[in-house]
Design a protein around this motif. Structure first.
Motif, short mmCIF file in Angstrom:
data_model
loop_
_atom_site.label_atom_id
_atom_site.label_comp_id
_atom_site.label_asym_id
_atom_site.label_seq_id
_atom_site.Cartn_x
_atom_site.Cartn_y
_atom_site.Cartn_z
N ARG A 83 91.56 -34.94 -13.67
CA ARG A 83 90.34 -34.67 -12.91
C ARG A 83 89.21 -34.43 -13.90
N THR A 84 88.24 -35.30 -13.94
CA THR A 84 87.14 -35.19 -14.91
C THR A 84 85.92 -34.59 -14.24
N ALA A 85 85.15 -33.81 -14.98
CA ALA A 85 83.85 -33.39 -14.45
C ALA A 85 83.00 -34.64 -14.24
N THR A 86 82.20 -34.65 -13.19
CA THR A 86 81.29 -35.78 -13.03
C THR A 86 80.27 -35.71 -14.18
N PRO A 87 79.66 -36.85 -14.49
CA PRO A 87 78.63 -36.82 -15.54
C PRO A 87 77.55 -35.77 -15.27
N ASP A 88 77.15 -35.60 -14.02
CA ASP A 88 76.12 -34.61 -13.69
C ASP A 88 76.62 -33.18 -13.89
N GLN A 89 77.88 -32.93 -13.48
CA GLN A 89 78.45 -31.58 -13.69
C GLN A 89 78.52 -31.28 -15.18
N ALA A 90 79.01 -32.25 -15.95
CA ALA A 90 79.14 -32.02 -17.39
C ALA A 90 77.77 -31.83 -18.03
N GLN A 91 76.82 -32.69 -17.67
CA GLN A 91 75.48 -32.59 -18.27
C GLN A 91 74.83 -31.23 -17.94
N ALA A 92 75.05 -30.75 -16.74
CA ALA A 92 74.43 -29.46 -16.36
C ALA A 92 74.92 -28.35 -17.29
N ILE A 93 76.21 -28.33 -17.58
CA ILE A 93 76.73 -27.28 -18.47
C ILE A 93 76.30 -27.54 -19.92
N HIS A 94 76.31 -28.80 -20.32
CA HIS A 94 75.84 -29.10 -21.68
C HIS A 94 74.39 -28.67 -21.87
N ALA A 95 73.57 -28.90 -20.85
CA ALA A 95 72.16 -28.49 -20.95
C ALA A 95 72.05 -26.96 -21.04
N PHE A 96 72.92 -26.28 -20.31
CA PHE A 96 72.95 -24.81 -20.37
C PHE A 96 73.32 -24.34 -21.79
N ILE A 97 74.34 -24.99 -22.36
CA ILE A 97 74.76 -24.63 -23.73
C ILE A 97 73.65 -25.00 -24.72
N ARG A 98 73.04 -26.17 -24.52
CA ARG A 98 71.96 -26.60 -25.43
C ARG A 98 70.83 -25.58 -25.41
N ALA A 99 70.47 -25.11 -24.23
CA ALA A 99 69.36 -24.15 -24.13
C ALA A 99 69.70 -22.87 -24.91
N ALA A 100 70.97 -22.44 -24.82
CA ALA A 100 71.37 -21.24 -25.56
C ALA A 100 71.29 -21.50 -27.06
N LEU A 101 71.72 -22.68 -27.48
CA LEU A 101 71.66 -23.02 -28.91
C LEU A 101 70.21 -23.08 -29.38
N VAL A 102 69.35 -23.67 -28.56
CA VAL A 102 67.92 -23.76 -28.93
C VAL A 102 67.34 -22.36 -29.10
N SER A 154 90.28 -34.76 -19.58
CA SER A 154 90.70 -36.03 -18.97
C SER A 154 89.73 -37.18 -19.27
N VAL A 155 89.19 -37.19 -20.49
CA VAL A 155 88.34 -38.32 -20.89
C VAL A 155 89.24 -39.54 -21.12
N LYS A 156 88.80 -40.67 -20.58
CA LYS A 156 89.50 -41.95 -20.75
C LYS A 156 88.44 -43.01 -21.02
N ALA A 157 88.91 -44.18 -21.42
CA ALA A 157 87.95 -45.27 -21.66
C ALA A 157 87.15 -45.56 -20.38
N ALA A 158 87.82 -45.43 -19.22
CA ALA A 158 87.17 -45.79 -17.95
C ALA A 158 86.02 -44.85 -17.57
N ASN A 159 86.07 -43.59 -18.01
CA ASN A 159 84.98 -42.68 -17.62
C ASN A 159 84.06 -42.32 -18.79
N ALA A 160 84.36 -42.85 -19.97
CA ALA A 160 83.63 -42.42 -21.17
C ALA A 160 82.15 -42.82 -21.14
#
Ligand code: PEP
Length: 250
Positions: A178-197, A211-217
């Motif tokens: 079960r993979t996070a959708t691109p939007d779900q993943a991006q939302a958390i990455h943006a949250f982490i990015r903001a903390a790093l900034v 669960s990263v695979k070639a099909a969802n990468a």
């Protein structure tokens, strides 16, 4: 994805492999490494196979690392492996705080940050893993949990943060298919990015894992704050791992 952050695709072999199986896997990775383009490729092998990884990968563009490190430098810590020992075997990377270490071995976020600092002191680059459980997510607490996990790492300061990598791995997506959708993943990455900034380290790389695979990468890695992947199961199949790297490289 920012052009200033070199993309990175890293395999986490977990407790899999044998001398024979690894020889075949590593050989295929070396043969196909060019498919990754400018994307960095790395594998995190079990401790006993680090010598084999060094032997096969030393003169190649693929780097290697371990899946855990002791917080101690040396001494009476039976079963532990120090950062200096990993450096002795040419490791570039070490995973710190993988969710399986946190859940099965009770590693706290403070310990994970201390391990990252110890690794850096020996010249290794820690990959600090964070991520929420399904119940955290369902309760609306994902950012709160990840913020708490990050806090002691952020406290290490900008210089340290610029030399490590963060991996966002939602626990509910690891090994589940079960993979996070691109939007779900991006939302958390943006949250982490903001903390790093906020801590002066906006260029620190943030990998996605689960669960990263070639099909969802491709869909995941077209997101602006996803700088690559930490790959478990699919990293044991050379062609699949290289296809993920090729998708990241596009
Ligand atoms: C992992 O263990 O870091 C991981 C992401 O596993 P998988 O790709 O199998 O979900």
């Amino acid at each position: 994805m920012s052009q200033t952050r070199t993309r990175l695709v890293m395999g986490n072999w977990k407790m899999h492999g044998s001398l024979v199986d690894n020889a075949a896997l590593l050989g295929s990775l070396v043969s196909g490494a060019a498919r990754a383009g400018d994307t960095q490729l790395a594998v995190c092998a079990p401790f006993p196979y680090l010598a084999q990884a060094r032997q096969v990968l030393a003169a190649t563009p693929i780097s290697w690392g371990a899946q855990d490190v002791s917080v101690h430098d040396r001494g009476a810590y039976t079963g532990e492996v120090s950062a200096a020992m990993l450096a002795d075997f040419g490791c570039t990377w070490v995973l710190c705080g993988h969710s399986e270490r946190r859940a099965l071995h009770g590693e706290s976020s403070a310990l994970v940050a201390a391990k990252a600092a110890t690794a850096l002191a020996s010249g290794l680059a820690p990959v600090v893993c964070v991520g929420e459980t399904l119940s955290d997510r369902d309760a609306g607490d994902a950012e709160c949990v990840i913020g708490d996990q990050l806090e002691p790492v952020l406290a290490l300061g900008a210089d340290t943060l610029s030399r490590l990598v963060i991996a966002y791995e939602p626990v509910w997506a690891i090994g589940t298919g079960r993979t996070a959708t691109p939007d779900q993943a991006q939302a958390i990455h943006a949250f982490i990015r903001a903390a790093l900034v906020r801590h002066g380290a906006g260029q620190t790389r943030i990998l996605y894992g689960g669960s990263v695979k070639a099909a969802n990468a491709s869909a995941l890695f077209s997101q602006p704050d996803i700088d690559g992947a930490l790959v478990g199961g699919a990293s044991l199949v050379a062609d699949e791992f290289l296809n993920i790297a090729a998708a990241v490289a596009q």
